[in-house]
Design an enzyme around this catalytic site. Structure first.
Site, PDB file in Angstrom:
ATOM      1  N   CYS A 109      28.462  47.214  35.570  1.00 47.01           N
ATOM      2  CA  CYS A 109      27.962  48.322  36.389  1.00 47.01           C
ATOM      3  C   CYS A 109      27.120  47.813  37.557  1.00 47.01           C
ATOM      4  O   CYS A 109      26.482  46.770  37.488  1.00 47.01           O
ATOM      5  CB  CYS A 109      27.112  49.303  35.600  1.00 47.01           C
ATOM      6  SG  CYS A 109      27.903  49.919  34.124  1.00 47.01           S
ATOM      7  N   ARG A 135      31.570  45.055  40.246  1.00 42.07           N
ATOM      8  CA  ARG A 135      30.925  45.066  38.936  1.00 42.07           C
ATOM      9  C   ARG A 135      31.490  46.148  38.017  1.00 42.07           C
ATOM     10  O   ARG A 135      31.175  46.195  36.831  1.00 42.07           O
ATOM     11  CB  ARG A 135      29.424  45.289  39.083  1.00 42.07           C
ATOM     12  CG  ARG A 135      28.729  44.271  39.947  1.00 42.07           C
ATOM     13  CD  ARG A 135      27.267  44.589  40.048  1.00 42.07           C
ATOM     14  NE  ARG A 135      26.594  44.361  38.799  1.00 42.07           N
ATOM     15  CZ  ARG A 135      26.112  43.216  38.395  1.00 42.07           C
ATOM     16  NH1 ARG A 135      26.209  42.168  39.173  1.00 42.07           N
ATOM     17  NH2 ARG A 135      25.522  43.088  37.233  1.00 42.07           N
ATOM     18  N   TRP A 139      31.291  50.540  34.807  1.00 37.73           N
ATOM     19  CA  TRP A 139      32.299  49.876  33.973  1.00 37.73           C
ATOM     20  C   TRP A 139      32.025  50.370  32.561  1.00 37.73           C
ATOM     21  O   TRP A 139      31.004  50.036  31.971  1.00 37.73           O
ATOM     22  CB  TRP A 139      32.152  48.364  34.065  1.00 37.73           C
ATOM     23  CG  TRP A 139      33.252  47.609  33.389  1.00 37.73           C
ATOM     24  CD1 TRP A 139      34.465  47.275  33.920  1.00 37.73           C
ATOM     25  CD2 TRP A 139      33.247  47.073  32.060  1.00 37.73           C
ATOM     26  NE1 TRP A 139      35.211  46.584  33.006  1.00 37.73           N
ATOM     27  CE2 TRP A 139      34.483  46.444  31.850  1.00 37.73           C
ATOM     28  CE3 TRP A 139      32.320  47.074  31.021  1.00 37.73           C
ATOM     29  CZ2 TRP A 139      34.818  45.825  30.660  1.00 37.73           C
ATOM     30  CZ3 TRP A 139      32.655  46.454  29.828  1.00 37.73           C
ATOM     31  CH2 TRP A 139      33.891  45.832  29.648  1.00 37.73           C
ATOM     32  N   ASN A 146      22.471  50.094  33.233  1.00 39.72           N
ATOM     33  CA  ASN A 146      23.453  49.027  33.067  1.00 39.72           C
ATOM     34  C   ASN A 146      23.117  48.321  31.769  1.00 39.72           C
ATOM     35  O   ASN A 146      21.976  47.902  31.581  1.00 39.72           O
ATOM     36  CB  ASN A 146      23.359  48.056  34.253  1.00 39.72           C
ATOM     37  CG  ASN A 146      24.391  46.946  34.175  1.00 39.72           C
ATOM     38  OD1 ASN A 146      25.322  47.016  33.382  1.00 39.72           O
ATOM     39  ND2 ASN A 146      24.225  45.927  35.000  1.00 39.72           N
ATOM     40  N   GLY A 147      24.081  48.218  30.861  1.00 41.90           N
ATOM     41  CA  GLY A 147      23.810  47.526  29.600  1.00 41.90           C
ATOM     42  C   GLY A 147      24.185  48.405  28.424  1.00 41.90           C
ATOM     43  O   GLY A 147      24.941  49.361  28.556  1.00 41.90           O
ATOM     44  N   GLU A 152      44.295  28.168  33.420  1.00 41.74           N
ATOM     45  CA  GLU A 152      43.742  28.957  34.528  1.00 41.74           C
ATOM     46  C   GLU A 152      44.863  29.699  35.275  1.00 41.74           C
ATOM     47  O   GLU A 152      44.707  30.866  35.643  1.00 41.74           O
ATOM     48  CB  GLU A 152      42.962  28.018  35.469  1.00 41.74           C
ATOM     49  CG  GLU A 152      42.530  28.603  36.792  1.00 41.74           C
ATOM     50  CD  GLU A 152      41.595  29.796  36.695  1.00 41.74           C
ATOM     51  OE1 GLU A 152      41.186  30.174  35.587  1.00 41.74           O
ATOM     52  OE2 GLU A 152      41.308  30.384  37.754  1.00 41.74           O
ATOM     53  N   LYS A 194      45.093  33.770  35.662  1.00 40.17           N
ATOM     54  CA  LYS A 194      45.187  34.447  36.966  1.00 40.17           C
ATOM     55  C   LYS A 194      46.361  35.429  36.978  1.00 40.17           C
ATOM     56  O   LYS A 194      46.253  36.519  37.505  1.00 40.17           O
ATOM     57  CB  LYS A 194      45.378  33.421  38.099  1.00 40.17           C
ATOM     58  CG  LYS A 194      44.117  32.670  38.497  1.00 40.17           C
ATOM     59  CD  LYS A 194      43.192  33.528  39.297  1.00 40.17           C
ATOM     60  CE  LYS A 194      41.735  33.190  39.188  1.00 40.17           C
ATOM     61  NZ  LYS A 194      41.073  33.117  37.937  1.00 40.17           N
ATOM     62  N   GLU A 227      45.535  38.534  34.713  1.00 41.34           N
ATOM     63  CA  GLU A 227      44.520  39.475  35.197  1.00 41.34           C
ATOM     64  C   GLU A 227      44.929  40.159  36.500  1.00 41.34           C
ATOM     65  O   GLU A 227      44.492  41.274  36.760  1.00 41.34           O
ATOM     66  CB  GLU A 227      43.150  38.807  35.335  1.00 41.34           C
ATOM     67  CG  GLU A 227      43.041  37.778  36.426  1.00 41.34           C
ATOM     68  CD  GLU A 227      41.653  37.170  36.526  1.00 41.34           C
ATOM     69  OE1 GLU A 227      40.668  37.874  36.294  1.00 41.34           O
ATOM     70  OE2 GLU A 227      41.563  35.964  36.867  1.00 41.34           O
ATOM     71  N   HIS A 262      55.603  22.894  18.831  1.00 41.20           N
ATOM     72  CA  HIS A 262      54.929  23.399  17.626  1.00 41.20           C
ATOM     73  C   HIS A 262      54.910  24.919  17.604  1.00 41.20           C
ATOM     74  O   HIS A 262      54.063  25.506  16.940  1.00 41.20           O
ATOM     75  CB  HIS A 262      53.516  22.823  17.538  1.00 41.20           C
ATOM     76  CG  HIS A 262      53.519  21.330  17.473  1.00 41.20           C
ATOM     77  ND1 HIS A 262      53.929  20.647  16.352  1.00 41.20           N
ATOM     78  CD2 HIS A 262      53.229  20.396  18.406  1.00 41.20           C
ATOM     79  CE1 HIS A 262      53.868  19.348  16.599  1.00 41.20           C
ATOM     80  NE2 HIS A 262      53.454  19.168  17.850  1.00 41.20           N
ATOM     81  N   LYS A 264      33.500  41.805  37.696  1.00 42.93           N
ATOM     82  CA  LYS A 264      33.228  40.410  38.033  1.00 42.93           C
ATOM     83  C   LYS A 264      32.080  39.823  37.224  1.00 42.93           C
ATOM     84  O   LYS A 264      32.116  38.673  36.833  1.00 42.93           O
ATOM     85  CB  LYS A 264      32.931  40.284  39.528  1.00 42.93           C
ATOM     86  CG  LYS A 264      32.817  38.821  39.928  1.00 42.93           C
ATOM     87  CD  LYS A 264      33.295  38.575  41.301  1.00 42.93           C
ATOM     88  CE  LYS A 264      33.335  37.102  41.601  1.00 42.93           C
ATOM     89  NZ  LYS A 264      34.525  36.440  41.051  1.00 42.93           N
TER      90      LYS A 264
HETATM   91  C1  F6R Z   1      38.681  35.144  35.964  1.00 44.08           C
HETATM   92  C2  F6R Z   1      37.242  35.281  36.040  1.00 44.08           C
HETATM   93  C3  F6R Z   1      36.477  35.381  34.779  1.00 44.08           C
HETATM   94  C4  F6R Z   1      35.116  34.687  34.925  1.00 44.08           C
HETATM   95  C5  F6R Z   1      34.283  34.910  33.668  1.00 44.08           C
HETATM   96  C6  F6R Z   1      32.962  34.177  33.712  1.00 44.08           C
HETATM   97  O1  F6R Z   1      39.260  35.038  37.235  1.00 44.08           O
HETATM   98  O2  F6R Z   1      36.689  35.355  37.109  1.00 44.08           O
HETATM   99  O3  F6R Z   1      37.197  34.869  33.705  1.00 44.08           O
HETATM  100  O4  F6R Z   1      35.327  33.325  35.141  1.00 44.08           O
HETATM  101  O5  F6R Z   1      34.047  36.280  33.502  1.00 44.08           O
HETATM  102  O6  F6R Z   1      32.193  34.583  34.794  1.00 44.08           O
HETATM  103  P1  F6R Z   1      30.997  33.695  35.325  1.00 44.08           P
HETATM  104  O7  F6R Z   1      31.545  32.442  35.879  1.00 44.08           O
HETATM  105  O8  F6R Z   1      30.330  34.535  36.368  1.00 44.08           O
HETATM  106  O9  F6R Z   1      30.098  33.444  34.146  1.00 44.08           O
END
Ligand code: F6R
Length: 610
Positions: free
Chosen positions: A2, A27, A74, A98-99, A483, A487, A490, A506, A605
Site C-alpha cells: 500500500c 506499491r 494492495w 499499511n500493514g 530470474e 520475469k 510475473e 531428474h 513492488k
Molecule cells: C521480481 C521482483 C521481486 C523482488 C522481491 C524483493 O521482479 O522485483 O521478486 O525482487 O519482492 O524485493 P526487494 O529487493 O525490494 O527486497
C-alpha cells in the site's frame, strides 16, 4: 504494501495527494481513495481498481481545505473493492493504513458487541473505530492515537486526521515505511520519498514505534508513549524526472535501457580505473576487520534479489574461498538457523523495506551475526539495521519487475567478492585486474545486447504460441535461468520454470514436447559442454530451444530455433549481460499480450507485509 500520502499546508491537497499516489502506485493498485477536509467536513472519494478510476471520479470534485490523506491499496484483509478501499472512516476520524493488524478478530468482536457498525471487511477500519471511540472522551487526537496503539498488535503504519481539527495530522509507524517530507510551511507524510520529491528534498525517516504530530506548520516527533525524540533531516538528491518515463512506453523498458549507466554508477565508487584494482578504503575499518575473521557468509533475500544472492554465492566461494549459504528470507526467519561465530549475514533488497528480509536481518543480529546490507534506498529500514552498507546507486526503480537493481547488485557482488578476497589475501593482482576489466566492459556489452529489443518485439507473437517455458543454466547461469523464468511468470503470466540444466533428467524432462520452449543460458564457460549435452537430451524429445551463448557458437546455434549471441566475457560478469535478453523477452511477450507491464496483476513492488 500500500501507498500512503498525507498533506498539511497552504495548498489545495487533492492534486498533491493524487500526484503522490501516482508515484506510489507500484506499491499496490487494487483500489485507491482520498479524504480531504472541505468546509469543515470530511469529503471522501474512493474507487476500485487503478488510480485512474479515482482520478476520473475526482474530476468534478473540488476541495477548499488544507489537510488530506490518500491511499493506494494492495489487499490483505478484504476483497479489492470500493467498500474496502481506504481512507476508512469512523465518526469524525479518517484513517489510512499499511500493514496487518494481527488481533483484528478480537477487536472486531469487541466493537460489534458494543454495537459499532462496521462497513468494510478490512482490519484497517477497526483502528479508525478505536480512535473514534476514544476521542469522544479525550477530545485530543494525539492522546487518542496513543491510547489506541496499546490495543493493536501487528506490523502497521497509520495516518490519521480528525474532522474537528483541520490543522492536525498524525502518523505512527511500526513496520511499513513512513517518511515525513519537510517543505516550506507544509508537510507531507509518505510511504516513499518519490511521492513528495517534487515539493521537497528534506525528509525525516520514522523508525518503528515513532509518532509524528503535525500541527499547522509545527512538526514534533515522539515515541509511542509521547516522549519527544530528536530526528535528523536527510537530504535526498533524487530528482523528479527520475520517476518519469522519458519517452519509453513503460518504466520497465526505460529501466532495462538504463542498465549500462546503472552498472557504471554502482561500481564507480569502488574502482581505481588507473590501476584496475578494487578499493578497500570505503569498506570502513569495522568491515575490513570483519572480512578477515568471517568463517561463513549467509545471503538472505526474496525474489529477484534472492537470485542475485545465488550469484553472490558462486562469486564469494570461488573468488574469496569463504563458504556461503543462501536463504529465502521467509524461510530463514522461521527455520531456527544456526549461526556459527564469525558469520556475516548479507541482505539484498532493492526497496530496503521487504518485511521478510527486514525480519531476517533482525533475527540474524539477535543470533550474534554481523550484517551487511545491499540496497538501493539509503536510510531504508533494512539499511538502518545493518552494520555495513553497499548501495546499488541506480536511482528509482519504478517498474514492479526488478531489472536495473538486479544487474547493479550483481556488479556490487563482484566487487564484494574481491574485497573479501583481498582482505584475506586470496586473490592475485592479475585475477583482480581481470575481474575489474570485465566489470568495466559490462556497460558497453549491455549496450550491444539491448539491440535484442527489436528482435523480441518481432518474435513476441511466435513466442507467445508456446504453452510453457523451461529456463536452464549451470553455475552462475543457473540463477539467471531462475530470474528469466520469474520475469516471464510475473509479466506475461505464462508458465515458466527455472532449472539447473543438470537436473533435467531428474524430472522436468518429462514436461518436454513440441509446445515447450527451452530457454538456455549457456555462455562459453567451463560448463558449456555439459549444458550442451543436457540440451541434446531435450532436443531429442522435441523441445524447441532458444539459446543465449557467447559469440557465434555454431554447436549451440545449430540446435536452436532462436540463437542470441552475447559478447565474450569472463564468467564473473556473464550473468549481468545474459539477463538482459531475458528481460527484453518477458517485456515484449507481456506487451504483445497487452498486459500491464509496469504493474503486473496481484503484485506490488515493495512487499512490506509478510
Ligand atoms: C521480481 C521482483 C521481486 C523482488 C522481491 C524483493 O521482479 O522485483 O521478486 O525482487 O519482492 O524485493 P526487494 O529487493 O525490494 O527486497
Amino acid at each position: 504494501m500500500c501507498g500512503i500520502v498525507g498533506y498539511l499546508g497552504p495548498k489545495e491537497p487533492k492534486n498533491i495527494i493524487i500526484e503522490g499516489l501516482k508515484k506510489l502506485e507500484y506499491r499496490g493498485y487494487d483500489s485507491a481513495g482520498i479524504a480531504v477536509i472541505h468546509d469543515g467536513k470530511t469529503k471522501r472519494v474512493r474507487a476500485q481498481g487503478k488510480l485512474k478510476n479515482l482520478e476520473e471520479k475526482l474530476i468534478s470534485e473540488s476541495f477548499n481545505g488544507h489537510l488530506g490523506i490518500g491511499h493506494t491499496r494492495w489487499a490483505t484483509h478484504g476483497a479489492p473493492n470500493e467498500r474496502n478501499a481506504h481512507p476508512h472512516q469512523a465518526g469524525e476520524i479518517s484513517l489510512v493504513h499499511n500493514g496487518i493488524i494481527e488481533n483484528y478478530l478480537e477487536i472486531k468482536a469487541e466493537l460489534i458487541k458494543k454495537g459499532t457498525e462496521i462497513k468494510s471487511d478490512t482490519d484497517s477500519e477497526l483502528v479508525a473505530h478505536l480512535i473514534w471511540e476514544d476521542i469522544q472522551k479525550t477530545q485530543n487526537l494525539l492522546q487518542s492515537v496513543k491510547n489506541t496503539l496499546g490495543k493493536i498488535v501487528g506490523a502497521f503504519s497509520i495516518l490519521v486526521m480528525w474532522e474537528k481539527s483541520p490543522n492536525e495530522l498524525i502518523a505512527f509507524k511500526d513496520g511499513p515505511p513512513l517518511i515525513v517530507g519537510i517543505g516550506e510551511k507544509e508537510h507531507f507524510v509518505v510511504s516513499d520519498v518519490q511521492a513528495a520529491i517534487k515539493y521537497t528534498k528534506r525528509f525525516v525517516y520514522l523508525n518503528d514505534r515513532e509518532i509524528v504530530h503535525i500541527q499547522g506548520t509545527d512538526v514534533k516527533f515522539m515515541n509511542a508513549k509521547g516522549e519527544p525524540i530528536k530526528k535528523d533531516i536527510v537530504t535526498v538528491d533524487w530528482s523528479e524526472d527520475q520517476v518519469e518515463k522519458a519517452g519509453f512506453k513503460h518504466f520497465m523498458l526505460k529501466e532495462i535501457y538504463e542498465q549500462p549507466r546503472a552498472v557504471a554508477q554502482a561500481i564507480a565508487p569502488y574502482i581505481d580505473t588507473d590501476t584496475h584494482s578494487i578499493l578497500l578504503k570505503n569498506i570502513g575499518y569495522e568491515m575490513t576487520d570483519l572480512y578477515k575473521k568471517i568463517d561463513r557468509v549467509f545471503f538472505i533475500a526474496c525474489g529477484t534479489s534472492y537470485y542475485a544472492a545465488m550469484v553472490g554465492k558462486y562469486l564469494i566461494e570461488q573468488i574469496a574461498k569463504v563458504p556461503v549459504e543462501t536463504d529465502i528470507a521467509s524461510e530463514f526467519r522461521y527455520r531456527k538457523p544456526v549461526m556459527p561465530a564469525n558469520t556475516l549475514v548479507i541482505t539484498i533488497s532493492q526497496s530496503g523495506e521487504t518485511a521478510d528480509t527486514l525480519a531476517a536481518i533482525r533475527l540474524a543480529k539477535e543470533c550474534g551475526a554481523q550484517t551487511l546490507s545491499i540496497t538501493n534506498v539509503a536510510q531504508s529500514s533494512i539499511d538502518r539495521e545493518a552494520t555495513g552498507h553497499m548501495y546499488m546507486n541506480t536511482g528509482v526503480e519504478v517498474g514492479v519487475a526488478s531489472t536495473k537493481a538486479f544487474t547493479s547488485t550483481l556488479s556490487l557482488l563482484n566487487i564484494l567478492a574481491v574485497q573479501i578476497a583481498k582482505v584475506r589475501g586470496k586473490i592475485s593482482v592479475a585475477d583482480e585486474k581481470q575481474i575489474v576489466q570485465s566489470l568495466l566492459a559490462v556497460p558497453s556489452q549491455m549496450e550491444t545486447v539491448l539491440s535484442y529489443d527489436k528482435y523480441f518485439k518481432e518474435a513476441a507473437a511466435k513466442l507467445a504460441e508456446f504453452k510453457g517455458f523451461l529456463y536452464l543454466g549451470r553455475g552462475v547461469s543457473f540463477p539467471i535461468a531462475l530470474e528469466g523464468a520469474l520475469k516471464l511468470k510475473e509479466l506475461a503470466y505464462m508458465h515458466a520454470e527455472g532449472y539447473a540444466a543438470g537436473e533435467m533428467k531428474h524430472g522436468p524432462l518429462a514436461l518436454i514436447d513440441k509446445d515447450m520452449a527451452i530457454v538456455v543460458v549457456a555462455p562459453s564457460d567451463d560448463l558449456i559442454d555439459k549444458t550442451i549435452s543436457n540440451l541434446q537430451e531435450a532436443k531429442a524429445r522435441g523441445g524447441k530451444i532458444i539459446s543465449i551463448g557467447t559469440g557465434e557458437n555454431e554447436g549451440l546455434k545449430s540446435m536452436s530455433e532462436f540463437y542470441l549471441p552475447l559478447p565474450a566475457a569472463f564468467w564473473t560478469t556473464n550473468p549481468l549481460v545474459a539477463v538482459v535478453p531475458l528481460q527484453l523477452m518477458s517485456y515484449h511477450l507481456a506487451d504483445h499480450l497487452k498486459y500491464d507491464v509496469d504493474q503486473p496483476r496481484n503484485l506490488a513492488k515493495s512487499v512490506t507485509v509478510e
